[in-house]
Scaffold this motif. Structure first.
Motif, PDB file in Angstrom:
ATOM      1  N   PHE A 121       1.186  -0.907  -0.202  1.00  0.00           N
ATOM      2  CA  PHE A 121      -0.393   0.179  -0.036  1.00  0.00           C
ATOM      3  C   PHE A 121       0.723   1.195   0.201  1.00  0.00           C
ATOM      4  CE2 PHE A 121      -2.300  -3.794   2.496  1.00  0.00           C
ATOM      5  CZ  PHE A 121      -3.475  -3.253   0.930  1.00  0.00           C
ATOM      6  N   CYS A 122      -0.034   2.333  -0.643  1.00  0.00           N
ATOM      7  CA  CYS A 122       0.869   3.768  -0.087  1.00  0.00           C
ATOM      8  C   CYS A 122       1.785   4.230   0.677  1.00  0.00           C
ATOM      9  CB  CYS A 122       0.169   5.399  -0.773  1.00  0.00           C
ATOM     10  SG  CYS A 122      -0.428   4.177  -2.972  1.00  0.00           S
ATOM     11  N   ASP A 123       1.481   3.697   2.240  1.00  0.00           N
ATOM     12  CA  ASP A 123       2.007   3.872   2.938  1.00  0.00           C
ATOM     13  C   ASP A 123       3.048   2.653   3.427  1.00  0.00           C
ATOM     14  OD1 ASP A 123       0.396   1.687   4.469  1.00  0.00           O
ATOM     15  OD2 ASP A 123      -0.935   2.919   5.414  1.00  0.00           O
ATOM     16  N   GLY A 124       3.201   2.100   2.806  1.00  0.00           N
ATOM     17  CA  GLY A 124       4.646   0.778   3.355  1.00  0.00           C
ATOM     18  C   GLY A 124       4.156  -0.488   3.992  1.00  0.00           C
ATOM     19  N   THR A 125       2.679  -0.298   4.051  1.00  0.00           N
ATOM     20  CA  THR A 125       1.874  -1.590   5.037  1.00  0.00           C
ATOM     21  C   THR A 125       1.235  -2.387   3.781  1.00  0.00           C
ATOM     22  OG1 THR A 125       0.034  -0.816   4.826  1.00  0.00           O
ATOM     23  CG2 THR A 125       1.127  -0.431   6.452  1.00  0.00           C
ATOM     24  N   THR A 126       1.791  -3.858   3.956  1.00  0.00           N
ATOM     25  CA  THR A 126       1.773  -4.741   3.067  1.00  0.00           C
ATOM     26  C   THR A 126       0.442  -5.597   3.825  1.00  0.00           C
ATOM     27  OG1 THR A 126       3.519  -5.971   3.958  1.00  0.00           O
ATOM     28  CG2 THR A 126       3.680  -5.073   2.329  1.00  0.00           C
ATOM     29  N   ASP A 127       0.064  -6.164   2.516  1.00  0.00           N
ATOM     30  CA  ASP A 127      -1.270  -7.826   3.297  1.00  0.00           C
ATOM     31  C   ASP A 127      -0.708  -8.634   1.782  1.00  0.00           C
ATOM     32  OD1 ASP A 127      -3.536  -8.514   3.966  1.00  0.00           O
ATOM     33  OD2 ASP A 127      -4.540  -7.703   3.081  1.00  0.00           O
ATOM     34  N   SER A 128      -0.787 -10.310   2.542  1.00  0.00           N
ATOM     35  CA  SER A 128      -0.450 -10.743   1.818  1.00  0.00           C
ATOM     36  C   SER A 128      -1.335 -12.311   1.741  1.00  0.00           C
ATOM     37  CB  SER A 128       0.953 -11.247   2.079  1.00  0.00           C
ATOM     38  OG  SER A 128       2.071 -10.772   1.799  1.00  0.00           O
ATOM     39  N   PHE A 129      -1.531 -12.803   1.138  1.00  0.00           N
ATOM     40  CA  PHE A 129      -2.516 -14.487   1.176  1.00  0.00           C
ATOM     41  C   PHE A 129      -1.999 -15.525   0.241  1.00  0.00           C
ATOM     42  CE2 PHE A 129      -4.180 -12.527  -2.241  1.00  0.00           C
ATOM     43  CZ  PHE A 129      -4.766 -12.852  -2.992  1.00  0.00           C
ATOM     44  N   GLY A 130      -2.471 -16.453   0.603  1.00  0.00           N
ATOM     45  CA  GLY A 130      -1.688 -17.760   0.008  1.00  0.00           C
ATOM     46  C   GLY A 130      -0.512 -17.698  -0.192  1.00  0.00           C
ATOM     47  N   VAL A 131       0.265 -18.413  -1.488  1.00  0.00           N
ATOM     48  CA  VAL A 131       1.232 -18.943  -2.127  1.00  0.00           C
ATOM     49  C   VAL A 131       1.617 -18.243  -3.305  1.00  0.00           C
ATOM     50  CG1 VAL A 131       1.185 -21.210  -0.654  1.00  0.00           C
ATOM     51  CG2 VAL A 131       0.451 -20.877  -2.985  1.00  0.00           C
ATOM     52  N   THR A 132       2.622 -18.283  -3.937  1.00  0.00           N
ATOM     53  CA  THR A 132       3.892 -18.056  -4.995  1.00  0.00           C
ATOM     54  C   THR A 132       3.603 -18.776  -5.557  1.00  0.00           C
ATOM     55  OG1 THR A 132       5.453 -17.968  -3.790  1.00  0.00           O
ATOM     56  CG2 THR A 132       4.645 -15.662  -3.748  1.00  0.00           C
ATOM     57  N   SER A 133       4.036 -18.716  -6.816  1.00  0.00           N
ATOM     58  CA  SER A 133       3.684 -19.758  -8.036  1.00  0.00           C
ATOM     59  C   SER A 133       4.891 -18.762  -9.271  1.00  0.00           C
ATOM     60  CB  SER A 133       2.338 -19.970  -8.808  1.00  0.00           C
ATOM     61  OG  SER A 133       1.769 -18.702  -9.409  1.00  0.00           O
ATOM     62  N   ARG A 134       4.694 -19.189 -10.425  1.00  0.00           N
ATOM     63  CA  ARG A 134       5.704 -19.006 -11.403  1.00  0.00           C
ATOM     64  C   ARG A 134       4.616 -17.874 -12.348  1.00  0.00           C
ATOM     65  NH1 ARG A 134       8.028 -23.521 -14.764  1.00  0.00           N
ATOM     66  NH2 ARG A 134       9.009 -21.974 -16.128  1.00  0.00           N
ATOM     67  N   TYR A 135       3.894 -17.868 -12.122  1.00  0.00           N
ATOM     68  CA  TYR A 135       2.387 -17.157 -12.828  1.00  0.00           C
ATOM     69  C   TYR A 135       2.171 -15.731 -12.309  1.00  0.00           C
ATOM     70  CZ  TYR A 135       2.356 -21.767 -14.890  1.00  0.00           C
ATOM     71  OH  TYR A 135       3.436 -23.306 -15.575  1.00  0.00           O
ATOM     72  N   LEU A 136       2.807 -15.048 -12.824  1.00  0.00           N
ATOM     73  CA  LEU A 136       2.305 -13.320 -11.384  1.00  0.00           C
ATOM     74  C   LEU A 136       2.296 -12.578 -12.530  1.00  0.00           C
ATOM     75  CD1 LEU A 136       3.419 -11.286  -9.072  1.00  0.00           C
ATOM     76  CD2 LEU A 136       5.515 -10.728 -10.508  1.00  0.00           C
ATOM     77  N   GLU A 137       0.995 -11.620 -12.640  1.00  0.00           N
ATOM     78  CA  GLU A 137       0.438 -10.892 -12.907  1.00  0.00           C
ATOM     79  C   GLU A 137       0.703  -9.237 -11.549  1.00  0.00           C
ATOM     80  OE1 GLU A 137      -4.038  -9.260 -13.419  1.00  0.00           O
ATOM     81  OE2 GLU A 137      -3.512 -11.326 -15.139  1.00  0.00           O
ATOM     82  N   PHE A 138       1.199  -8.565 -12.281  1.00  0.00           N
ATOM     83  CA  PHE A 138       1.572  -7.189 -11.677  1.00  0.00           C
ATOM     84  C   PHE A 138       0.845  -6.247 -11.063  1.00  0.00           C
ATOM     85  CE2 PHE A 138       4.949  -3.854 -10.869  1.00  0.00           C
ATOM     86  CZ  PHE A 138       4.771  -3.984  -9.584  1.00  0.00           C
ATOM     87  N   SER A 139       0.629  -5.360 -10.658  1.00  0.00           N
ATOM     88  CA  SER A 139      -0.047  -3.696 -10.845  1.00  0.00           C
ATOM     89  C   SER A 139       0.339  -3.014 -10.616  1.00  0.00           C
ATOM     90  CB  SER A 139      -1.646  -4.370 -11.408  1.00  0.00           C
ATOM     91  OG  SER A 139      -1.912  -4.526 -10.087  1.00  0.00           O
ATOM     92  N   THR A 140       0.287  -1.478 -10.822  1.00  0.00           N
ATOM     93  CA  THR A 140       0.799  -0.549 -10.150  1.00  0.00           C
ATOM     94  C   THR A 140       0.063   0.404  -9.783  1.00  0.00           C
ATOM     95  OG1 THR A 140       2.080   1.134 -11.917  1.00  0.00           O
ATOM     96  CG2 THR A 140       2.627  -0.506 -10.564  1.00  0.00           C
ATOM     97  N   ALA A 141      -0.397   1.190  -9.151  1.00  0.00           N
ATOM     98  CA  ALA A 141      -1.395   2.554  -9.537  1.00  0.00           C
ATOM     99  C   ALA A 141      -0.777   3.318  -8.581  1.00  0.00           C
ATOM    100  CB  ALA A 141      -3.045   1.990  -8.486  1.00  0.00           C
ATOM    101  N   GLN A 142      -0.672   4.915  -8.930  1.00  0.00           N
ATOM    102  CA  GLN A 142      -0.409   5.849  -8.485  1.00  0.00           C
ATOM    103  C   GLN A 142      -1.320   6.489  -7.040  1.00  0.00           C
ATOM    104  OE1 GLN A 142       0.625   9.021 -10.725  1.00  0.00           O
ATOM    105  NE2 GLN A 142       2.489   9.922  -9.403  1.00  0.00           N
ATOM    106  N   CYS A 143      -0.019   6.398  -6.625  1.00  0.00           N
ATOM    107  CA  CYS A 143      -0.356   6.911  -4.746  1.00  0.00           C
ATOM    108  C   CYS A 143      -1.181   8.654  -5.137  1.00  0.00           C
ATOM    109  CB  CYS A 143       0.568   6.937  -3.698  1.00  0.00           C
ATOM    110  SG  CYS A 143       0.653   5.462  -3.885  1.00  0.00           S
ATOM    111  N   PRO A 144      -1.766   8.477  -3.978  1.00  0.00           N
ATOM    112  CA  PRO A 144      -2.195  10.172  -4.436  1.00  0.00           C
ATOM    113  C   PRO A 144      -1.412  10.979  -3.478  1.00  0.00           C
ATOM    114  CG  PRO A 144      -3.736   8.972  -2.457  1.00  0.00           C
ATOM    115  CD  PRO A 144      -3.292   8.262  -3.196  1.00  0.00           C
ATOM    116  N   ASP A 145      -0.906  12.293  -4.204  1.00  0.00           N
ATOM    117  CA  ASP A 145      -0.436  12.978  -3.178  1.00  0.00           C
ATOM    118  C   ASP A 145      -1.200  13.164  -1.590  1.00  0.00           C
ATOM    119  OD1 ASP A 145       1.521  13.444  -5.771  1.00  0.00           O
ATOM    120  OD2 ASP A 145      -0.114  15.544  -6.235  1.00  0.00           O
TER     121      ASP A 145
END
Length: 91
Positions: free
Chosen positions: A65-89
């Motif tokens: 998240f924009c404040d640096g905190t993270t949230d995770s669930f499940g497991v990782t795999s080799r099939y990854l989709e990555f997306s970003t959104a610019q944080c508000p000022d």
């Protein structure tokens, strides 16, 4: 070197070449390794991991998240989709 040894060496070389070619055909060329994308400052980043290359079933994920905190669930795999959104000022 005897004729038998020469014949045996040639046979083994042909067998090795055939096995190598068959392996390349079955498994295809090796794909280059993909680095996990880095989350840049000022962006919220989401990583979604799928069970296969068709990206139909999510098996895990992580959001930074924009404040640096993270949230995770499940497991990782080799099939990854990555997306970003610019944080508000910040105000």
């Amino acid at each position: 070197m005897s004729r038998r040894n020469v014949t045996l060496r040639r046979s083994l070389a042909m067998l090795a070449a055939t096995a190598g070619a068959a392996t390349a055909i079955i498994f295809g060329p090796a794909a280059p390794a993909q680095a996990i994308p880095h989350c840049r400052a000022g962006y919220q980043c989401s990583y979604f991991y799928y069970s296969s290359a068709d990206h139909e079933t999510i098996v895990g994920g992580r959001t930074i998240f924009c404040d640096g905190t993270t949230d995770s669930f499940g497991v990782t795999s080799r099939y990854l989709e990555f997306s970003t959104a610019q944080c508000p000022d910040p105000l």
